[in-house]
Scaffold this motif. Structure first.
Motif, PDB file in Angstrom:
ATOM      1  N   TYR A 143      34.606  40.452  57.679  1.00 31.40           N
ATOM      2  CA  TYR A 143      33.859  40.839  56.478  1.00 31.40           C
ATOM      3  C   TYR A 143      34.310  40.086  55.246  1.00 31.40           C
ATOM      4  O   TYR A 143      33.515  39.800  54.357  1.00 31.40           O
ATOM      5  N   PHE A 144      35.583  39.706  55.151  1.00 33.47           N
ATOM      6  CA  PHE A 144      36.066  39.012  53.964  1.00 33.47           C
ATOM      7  C   PHE A 144      35.814  37.504  54.022  1.00 33.47           C
ATOM      8  O   PHE A 144      36.114  36.791  53.073  1.00 33.47           O
ATOM      9  N   ILE A 199      35.427  49.680  52.498  1.00 35.19           N
ATOM     10  CA  ILE A 199      36.081  48.385  52.685  1.00 35.19           C
ATOM     11  C   ILE A 199      35.137  47.245  52.316  1.00 35.19           C
ATOM     12  O   ILE A 199      35.484  46.347  51.547  1.00 35.19           O
ATOM     13  N   TYR A 234      33.948  47.305  48.450  1.00 36.36           N
ATOM     14  CA  TYR A 234      34.972  46.869  47.506  1.00 36.36           C
ATOM     15  C   TYR A 234      35.318  45.395  47.658  1.00 36.36           C
ATOM     16  O   TYR A 234      35.695  44.745  46.679  1.00 36.36           O
ATOM     17  N   GLU A 235      35.161  44.841  48.835  1.00 42.20           N
ATOM     18  CA  GLU A 235      35.309  43.386  48.981  1.00 42.20           C
ATOM     19  C   GLU A 235      34.197  42.677  48.223  1.00 42.20           C
ATOM     20  O   GLU A 235      34.430  41.683  47.524  1.00 42.20           O
ATOM     21  N   LYS A 293      35.037  42.890  44.622  1.00 44.23           N
ATOM     22  CA  LYS A 293      36.119  41.955  44.300  1.00 44.23           C
ATOM     23  C   LYS A 293      35.564  40.547  44.097  1.00 44.23           C
ATOM     24  O   LYS A 293      35.905  39.869  43.131  1.00 44.23           O
ATOM     25  N   GLN A 294      34.692  40.130  44.998  1.00 46.97           N
ATOM     26  CA  GLN A 294      34.136  38.782  44.912  1.00 46.97           C
ATOM     27  C   GLN A 294      33.246  38.588  43.686  1.00 46.97           C
ATOM     28  O   GLN A 294      33.056  37.473  43.230  1.00 46.97           O
TER      29      GLN A 294
END
Length: 158
Positions: free
Chosen positions: A88-89, A140, A143-144, A147-148
């Motif tokens: 996912y990241f 998860i 929030y990723e 963040k991006q």
């Protein structure tokens, strides 16, 4: 900010918890029927969603085809599954992206995953864990994505 899509959720408490998260991040929540618990009511979501539920931007659809009629499947749709190797990241998220999560007991159906393999993402796990709680998984990924894109949304968090 983003769109959270729950395909045939089974547990009303999870829907309420995810609704609360969606409200906190100013996300839209899209619910695809059939549910495993009947209809969405105040009673079913109140405990986990608290009073946020009534201010949440939430939409219900009779099936995935009705959802896709309004929000056509494209490269901005990401499907959470254990059946891919793309973490996912590693994906690059943008405002208004769609994050799909399947039933708590079965995940997203294979036919949906096969229609959009390039959009599949996974959350890594150790110890042969089968899956995470859906509300944790939504948190998860959401929030990723935040963040991006935080620079774009920073003003919303002051």
């Amino acid at each position: 900010m983003f769109n959270i899509v729950l395909h045939e959720p089974r547990i009303p408490g999870n829907v309420g918890t995810i609704g609360r998260l969606a409200f906190a991040l100013n996300c839209k929540l899209h619910l695809i029927k059939p549910y495993g618990f009947g209809e969405i009511t105040e009673k079913e979501v109140r405990r986990a969603g608290l009073d946020y539920w009534f201010d949440l931007e939430v939409y219900e659809y009779e099936n995935i085809e009705a959802f896709w009629a309004k929000h056509p499947l494209n490269e901005r749709h990401f499907l959470a599954t254990t059946k891919t190797d793309k973490l996912y990241f590693e994906a690059e998220y943008q405002a208004d992206d769609y994050f799909y999560f399947g039933r708590e007991d079965a995940g997203l159906p294979e036919d949906i995953l096969n229609k959009h393999k390039e959009g599949c993402i996974t959350i890594p796990m150790t110890n042969n864990a089968r899956s995470l709680n859906i509300a944790n998984s939504v948190s998860i990924v959401a929030y990723e994505a935040l963040k991006q894109n935080f620079g774009q949304f920073k003003k919303d968090f002051s």
